[in-house]
Structures are given as structure tokens and as C-alpha cells.
Design a protein around this motif. Structure first.
Motif, PDB file in Angstrom:
ATOM      1  N   TYR A 101     -52.639 -93.906  85.294  1.00 25.93           N
ATOM      2  CA  TYR A 101     -53.958 -93.730  85.904  1.00 25.93           C
ATOM      3  C   TYR A 101     -54.844 -92.888  84.988  1.00 25.93           C
ATOM      4  N   TYR A 135     -58.377 -93.911  83.453  1.00 28.17           N
ATOM      5  CA  TYR A 135     -59.590 -93.141  83.726  1.00 28.17           C
ATOM      6  C   TYR A 135     -60.319 -92.809  82.419  1.00 28.17           C
ATOM      7  N   GLN A 163     -61.781 -95.970  80.826  1.00 23.93           N
ATOM      8  CA  GLN A 163     -62.953 -96.447  81.567  1.00 23.93           C
ATOM      9  C   GLN A 163     -64.191 -95.626  81.255  1.00 23.93           C
ATOM     10  N   PHE A 215     -54.727 -99.061  85.257  1.00 30.34           N
ATOM     11  CA  PHE A 215     -54.912 -98.925  86.703  1.00 30.34           C
ATOM     12  C   PHE A 215     -53.989 -99.869  87.473  1.00 30.34           C
ATOM     13  N   TYR A 229     -54.249 -92.995  93.398  1.00 35.44           N
ATOM     14  CA  TYR A 229     -55.435 -92.981  92.544  1.00 35.44           C
ATOM     15  C   TYR A 229     -55.589 -94.326  91.845  1.00 35.44           C
ATOM     16  N   ALA A 236     -58.755 -96.982  92.040  1.00 30.67           N
ATOM     17  CA  ALA A 236     -59.493 -97.389  90.840  1.00 30.67           C
ATOM     18  C   ALA A 236     -59.385 -98.891  90.600  1.00 30.67           C
ATOM     19  N   TYR A 237     -58.169 -99.419  90.687  1.00 26.72           N
ATOM     20  CA  TYR A 237     -57.982-100.850  90.425  1.00 26.72           C
ATOM     21  C   TYR A 237     -58.646-101.686  91.516  1.00 26.72           C
ATOM     22  N   ARG A 270     -61.208-100.894  93.412  1.00 25.45           N
ATOM     23  CA  ARG A 270     -62.665-100.799  93.246  1.00 25.45           C
ATOM     24  C   ARG A 270     -63.132-101.713  92.114  1.00 25.45           C
ATOM     25  N   ASN A 271     -62.412-101.715  90.999  1.00 25.38           N
ATOM     26  CA  ASN A 271     -62.798-102.556  89.863  1.00 25.38           C
ATOM     27  C   ASN A 271     -62.662-104.037  90.191  1.00 25.38           C
TER      28      ASN A 271
END
Length: 168
Positions: A107, A111, A114, A130, A140, A144-145, A147-148
Motif C-alpha cells: 500500500y 501511495y 500515485q 494497491f 487501506y 485505494a484500489y 476508489r481507483n
């Protein structure tokens, strides 16, 4: 944590109960630079802005030298270096921890990729990290994954799969 086991002696017909305790192995590195919600962590964790660099770097350096195959100590030393704004050292340590199977380090590398911290921004690379993190249960990474995927950031949009990760 008290636990009871049953032990069977070879050739014996009766089991013998045995009482024992299982406790996590916690060193100063865990207390000074452990990450909240780290699946492989053993302490409550410290937020990045709360890391006492003067304590964390020596404690984690010592832990990593004493136990070089414990990936969480490598990761936590990376967190301490990142808090000290020593980005190159942090990235190298996160990659080493990731290579040893530390989930949260994936992660962290995502981060950084990104956001372009420690190198050029790379959304595809970020999503690879992610995804690994998310598939291995890291909250986490799931956020993140997911959301992307929903936003189609660095990957083809897949709202359904993204929602599934976000809801986990």
C-alpha cells in the motif's frame, strides 16, 4: 492471552491438557514506528506525524539487524526514514519489506507511486501495489484500489468491482 492445548503423546491413548500463553513479540521498533491497522503489526501503531525519529530509527535499525527476516521491522524502519524525509531510504526499505511479503508496504509503495513521491507519478504501478494490498486484506489497499477502480484512475473503470472493494 491464555490458551489451552491438548497434547497426545506418541502411542498414548489419553490426551494430556496443557496450559500456556501466546503473546506477540513486541520490541521498541513496534512501539515507535508500528502502523495503525497493519495486518502484520503487533502494536497499536503510530501516525506518521507522531513518529519520534530520534527513537524510531535506532530502535528499528536494531530490530532489523537482530531479526533481518522480520519484514515488519524493515517496513517500520522505512516509516521512520519517511518521517525524517529520507525518501530514497524509505522507498528502498518499503521495497525490501514488500519483497519479503509485507502487505502494508505494498500500500505504501502504491501511495508513493500515485503521488509521485520518490520518483515519477505512475498510476499503473500504484494500482498494481494497491491491488496486491487489497487482495491480501489490507483495509487501506481496499480503499485505494476500490476508489481507483470506481474513478478509472490508472486503470480501466470497473465500478462494480470498485464498490466491492470499498464495501469490504
Amino acid at each position: 492471552i491464555a490458551t489451552e492445548w491438548t497434547v497426545h503423546e506418541t502411542g498414548a491413548t489419553a490426551a494430556m491438557p496443557v496450559a500456556g500463553q501466546i503473546r506477540p513479540f513486541v520490541v521498541d521498533c513496534d512501539l515507535e514506528a508500528g502502523e495503525p491497522l497493519d495486518l502484520q503489526g503487533v502494536a497499536d501503531g503510530t501516525l506518521p506525524n507522531e513518529i519520534d525519529i530520534a527513537k524510531a530509527i535506532p530502535a528499528c535499525t536494531d530490530a532489523m539487524q537482530r531479526y533481518p527476516n522480520v519484514a515488519r521491522f524493515i517496513y517500520q524502519l522505512g516509516r521512520a526514514h519517511l518521517a525524517a524525509k529520507q525518501v530514497d531510504e524509505a522507498v528502498a526499505l518499503f521495497k525490501r519489506a514488500y519483497d519479503q511479503g509485507h502487505v502494508r508496504s505494498a500500500y505504501q509503495l502504491g501511495y508513493m507511486a500515485q503521488r509521485g513521491i520518490g520518483g515519477k507519478q505512475n498510476l499503473t504501478e500504484a494500482n498494481d501495489y494497491f491491488k496486491y494490498s487489497a487482495l491480501n486484506g489490507d483495509p487501506y489497499g481496499m480503499l485505494a484500489y476500490g476508489r481507483n477502480l470506481v474513478m478509472g484512475r490508472g486503470t480501466a473503470a470497473d465500478v462494480g468491482s470498485g464498490i466491492q472493494f470499498l464495501s469490504r
